[in-house]
Design a protein around this motif. Structure first.
Motif, PDB file in Angstrom:
ATOM      1  N   ILE B 101     -20.071  24.723  26.464  1.00  0.00           N
ATOM      2  CA  ILE B 101     -19.688  25.701  25.598  1.00  0.00           C
ATOM      3  C   ILE B 101     -18.870  25.573  24.593  1.00  0.00           C
ATOM      4  O   ILE B 101     -18.742  26.114  23.506  1.00  0.00           O
ATOM      5  CB  ILE B 101     -19.245  26.993  26.469  1.00  0.00           C
ATOM      6  CG1 ILE B 101     -20.126  27.607  27.600  1.00  0.00           C
ATOM      7  CG2 ILE B 101     -18.561  28.284  25.831  1.00  0.00           C
ATOM      8  CD1 ILE B 101     -19.782  28.290  28.587  1.00  0.00           C
ATOM      9  N   HIS B 102     -17.673  24.662  24.948  1.00  0.00           N
ATOM     10  CA  HIS B 102     -16.677  24.529  23.935  1.00  0.00           C
ATOM     11  C   HIS B 102     -17.244  23.624  22.759  1.00  0.00           C
ATOM     12  O   HIS B 102     -16.767  24.160  21.570  1.00  0.00           O
ATOM     13  CB  HIS B 102     -15.526  23.745  24.607  1.00  0.00           C
ATOM     14  CG  HIS B 102     -14.113  23.686  23.971  1.00  0.00           C
ATOM     15  ND1 HIS B 102     -13.417  24.856  23.861  1.00  0.00           N
ATOM     16  CD2 HIS B 102     -13.641  22.504  23.231  1.00  0.00           C
ATOM     17  CE1 HIS B 102     -12.225  24.345  23.217  1.00  0.00           C
ATOM     18  NE2 HIS B 102     -12.287  23.185  22.805  1.00  0.00           N
ATOM     19  N   ARG B 103     -18.098  22.771  23.165  1.00  0.00           N
ATOM     20  CA  ARG B 103     -18.419  22.042  21.830  1.00  0.00           C
ATOM     21  C   ARG B 103     -19.414  23.142  20.938  1.00  0.00           C
ATOM     22  O   ARG B 103     -19.466  23.072  19.740  1.00  0.00           O
ATOM     23  CB  ARG B 103     -19.583  20.977  22.282  1.00  0.00           C
ATOM     24  CG  ARG B 103     -18.719  19.773  23.031  1.00  0.00           C
ATOM     25  CD  ARG B 103     -19.852  18.838  23.604  1.00  0.00           C
ATOM     26  NE  ARG B 103     -19.147  17.841  24.228  1.00  0.00           N
ATOM     27  CZ  ARG B 103     -19.424  17.798  25.588  1.00  0.00           C
ATOM     28  NH1 ARG B 103     -20.667  18.375  26.002  1.00  0.00           N
ATOM     29  NH2 ARG B 103     -18.882  16.962  26.445  1.00  0.00           N
ATOM     30  N   ILE B 109      -9.665  26.329  18.539  1.00  0.00           N
ATOM     31  CA  ILE B 109      -8.504  26.108  18.636  1.00  0.00           C
ATOM     32  C   ILE B 109      -7.910  24.585  18.748  1.00  0.00           C
ATOM     33  O   ILE B 109      -7.192  24.039  18.075  1.00  0.00           O
ATOM     34  CB  ILE B 109      -7.782  26.887  19.741  1.00  0.00           C
ATOM     35  CG1 ILE B 109      -7.959  28.413  19.656  1.00  0.00           C
ATOM     36  CG2 ILE B 109      -6.212  26.427  20.014  1.00  0.00           C
ATOM     37  CD1 ILE B 109      -7.393  29.075  18.441  1.00  0.00           C
ATOM     38  N   GLU B 110      -8.573  23.895  19.688  1.00  0.00           N
ATOM     39  CA  GLU B 110      -8.315  22.484  20.035  1.00  0.00           C
ATOM     40  C   GLU B 110      -9.558  21.791  20.413  1.00  0.00           C
ATOM     41  O   GLU B 110     -10.427  22.388  20.889  1.00  0.00           O
ATOM     42  CB  GLU B 110      -7.073  22.203  20.975  1.00  0.00           C
ATOM     43  CG  GLU B 110      -7.270  22.713  22.308  1.00  0.00           C
ATOM     44  CD  GLU B 110      -6.264  22.400  23.170  1.00  0.00           C
ATOM     45  OE1 GLU B 110      -5.694  23.393  23.602  1.00  0.00           O
ATOM     46  OE2 GLU B 110      -6.017  21.173  23.735  1.00  0.00           O
ATOM     47  N   PHE B 111      -9.618  20.460  20.245  1.00  0.00           N
ATOM     48  CA  PHE B 111     -10.487  19.529  20.355  1.00  0.00           C
ATOM     49  C   PHE B 111     -11.001  19.472  21.794  1.00  0.00           C
ATOM     50  O   PHE B 111     -12.254  19.787  22.263  1.00  0.00           O
ATOM     51  CB  PHE B 111     -10.186  18.097  19.970  1.00  0.00           C
ATOM     52  CG  PHE B 111     -11.509  17.249  19.921  1.00  0.00           C
ATOM     53  CD1 PHE B 111     -11.569  16.141  20.991  1.00  0.00           C
ATOM     54  CD2 PHE B 111     -12.743  17.463  19.408  1.00  0.00           C
ATOM     55  CE1 PHE B 111     -12.510  15.342  21.106  1.00  0.00           C
ATOM     56  CE2 PHE B 111     -13.615  16.497  19.531  1.00  0.00           C
ATOM     57  CZ  PHE B 111     -13.756  15.535  20.194  1.00  0.00           C
ATOM     58  N   THR B 112     -10.018  19.369  22.680  1.00  0.00           N
ATOM     59  CA  THR B 112     -10.310  19.279  24.339  1.00  0.00           C
ATOM     60  C   THR B 112     -10.356  20.732  24.779  1.00  0.00           C
ATOM     61  O   THR B 112      -9.487  21.436  24.391  1.00  0.00           O
ATOM     62  CB  THR B 112      -9.584  18.513  25.118  1.00  0.00           C
ATOM     63  OG1 THR B 112      -9.449  17.160  24.384  1.00  0.00           O
ATOM     64  CG2 THR B 112      -9.755  18.560  26.622  1.00  0.00           C
ATOM     65  N   PRO B 113     -11.315  21.156  25.674  1.00  0.00           N
ATOM     66  CA  PRO B 113     -11.164  22.679  26.383  1.00  0.00           C
ATOM     67  C   PRO B 113      -9.878  22.977  26.968  1.00  0.00           C
ATOM     68  O   PRO B 113      -9.007  21.946  27.569  1.00  0.00           O
ATOM     69  CB  PRO B 113     -12.356  22.478  27.513  1.00  0.00           C
ATOM     70  CG  PRO B 113     -13.246  21.528  27.102  1.00  0.00           C
ATOM     71  CD  PRO B 113     -12.345  20.425  26.316  1.00  0.00           C
TER      72      PRO B 113
END
Lengths: 123, 193
Positions: B101-103, B109-113
């Motif tokens: 989902i994050h990808r 906001i930031e690269f990593t969840p």
């Protein structure tokens, strides 16, 4: 617009007439799978949220171009980025320091609509 | 490109009639069945400053989820809440789903969840968090998890014995252990973070 290709044998990422020395793997599950990928041109990541693994050691730029496989695979999270810290990646295409800067400059100097949207990974 | 200030300004303008209407909207989105809206709303809400009232609203209204545990832990800094967050941290397919989902959301906001970033931060002082983090890395197939291994490698350089023991205790794979140690060595040689 030229698409990108990545040759897993010689490690070159090719954009039109330009070749950028790169590597994929050998960590994690190694080299990314053969096939076609979509490049998420509008979702490129840049900046300090990225750690040194994504840092161009020559310019200190940190960036990541997300890739989405256009085939079924259990792996995910692929991208193109400078091969920062120790050489090698978890499967992403890491462009070596000598070439990462010129790739990124070309990327940024190319209009958004003209940037490559497809990557083919081949042997 | 991720532009944190622009996102926050946009959020502020969106809710500039009153901050409470923005918070309310985000809380409503956290309560939807749409996993993308839930994830993004959670991340944006975590960027706002919290009042006691908002924290109470999250406790009472947000569905049981890593999002809820994350918000309460991060905003209250309460030990029990932090332990609850760690213990409920998703693993396996559930974590891969969050990564996905994050990808697909474009790394908001930031690269990593952010749940994972927070867990990594906690691992510096919490053995519980460290154990969980190593298990996450042991299982993940995410090619973009180098941000996390990078952080763990930096921690290894500061707490070598602790990290070595934790890797062993949690049956970290040889590949992972080697990767972290070699990355740590590289960071030390180049005097990087």
């Amino acid at each position: 617009m030229s698409d990108l290709t990545f040759n897993t044998r010689n490690g070159f990422l090719t954009w039109g007439a330009e070749h950028y020395k790169s590597m994929s793997g050998p960590f994690g599950e190694g080299t990314l799978p053969i096939g076609d990928y979509t490049i998420a041109v509008y979702n490129a990541v840049e900046g300090k949220g990225l750690k040194t693994a994504y840092q161009d050691t020559a310019t200190n730029d940190r960036w990541f171009l997300p890739l989405s496989p256009q085939f079924s695979t259990h792996r995910d999270g692929f991208g193109i980025h400078p091969d920062g810290n120790k050489p090698g990646t978890l499967g992403c295409i890491g462009i070596q320091a000598s070439d990462a800067g010129s790739f990124w400059r070309r990327w940024n100097n190319t209009p958004m609509t003209a940037r490559p949207t497809k990557l083919t990974v081949m042997k | 490109m991720i532009n944190r200030p622009a996102i926050l300004i946009t959020l502020f303008l969106f809710g500039c009639s009153s901050e409470s209407s923005l918070e309310t909207r985000l809380l409503d989105l956290i309560n939807t069945n749409d996993s993308h809206s839930h994830h993004n709303a959670c991340i944006f809400l975590s960027e706002l400053s919290f009042s006691e009232r908002l924290l109470s609203d999250v406790k009472n209204r947000a569905p049981e989820s890593i999002c809820k545990h994350y918000l309460i832990a991060k905003k209250s800094n309460d030990k029990l809440a932090i332990d609850t967050f760690i213990k409920n941290f998703p693993m396996g397919q559930d974590l891969e789903h969050i990564w996905s989902i994050h990808r697909k959301s474009g790394y908001p906001i930031e690269f990593t969840p952010p749940y994972l970033t927070y867990l990594t931060k906690l691992a510096a002082s919490s053995d519980l968090a460290l154990d969980k983090l190593i298990n996450v890395l042991n299982q993940t197939k995410a090619a973009d998890s180098e941000n996390i291994t990078d952080s763990l490698a930096a921690l290894y350089n500061k707490q070598e014995n602790r990290i070595t023991n934790a890797l062993s205790k949690n049956n970290a794979s040889i590949n992972l252990t080697t990767f972290i140690k070699e990355t740590a060595e590289h960071l030390k040689r180049t005097n990087n973070e």
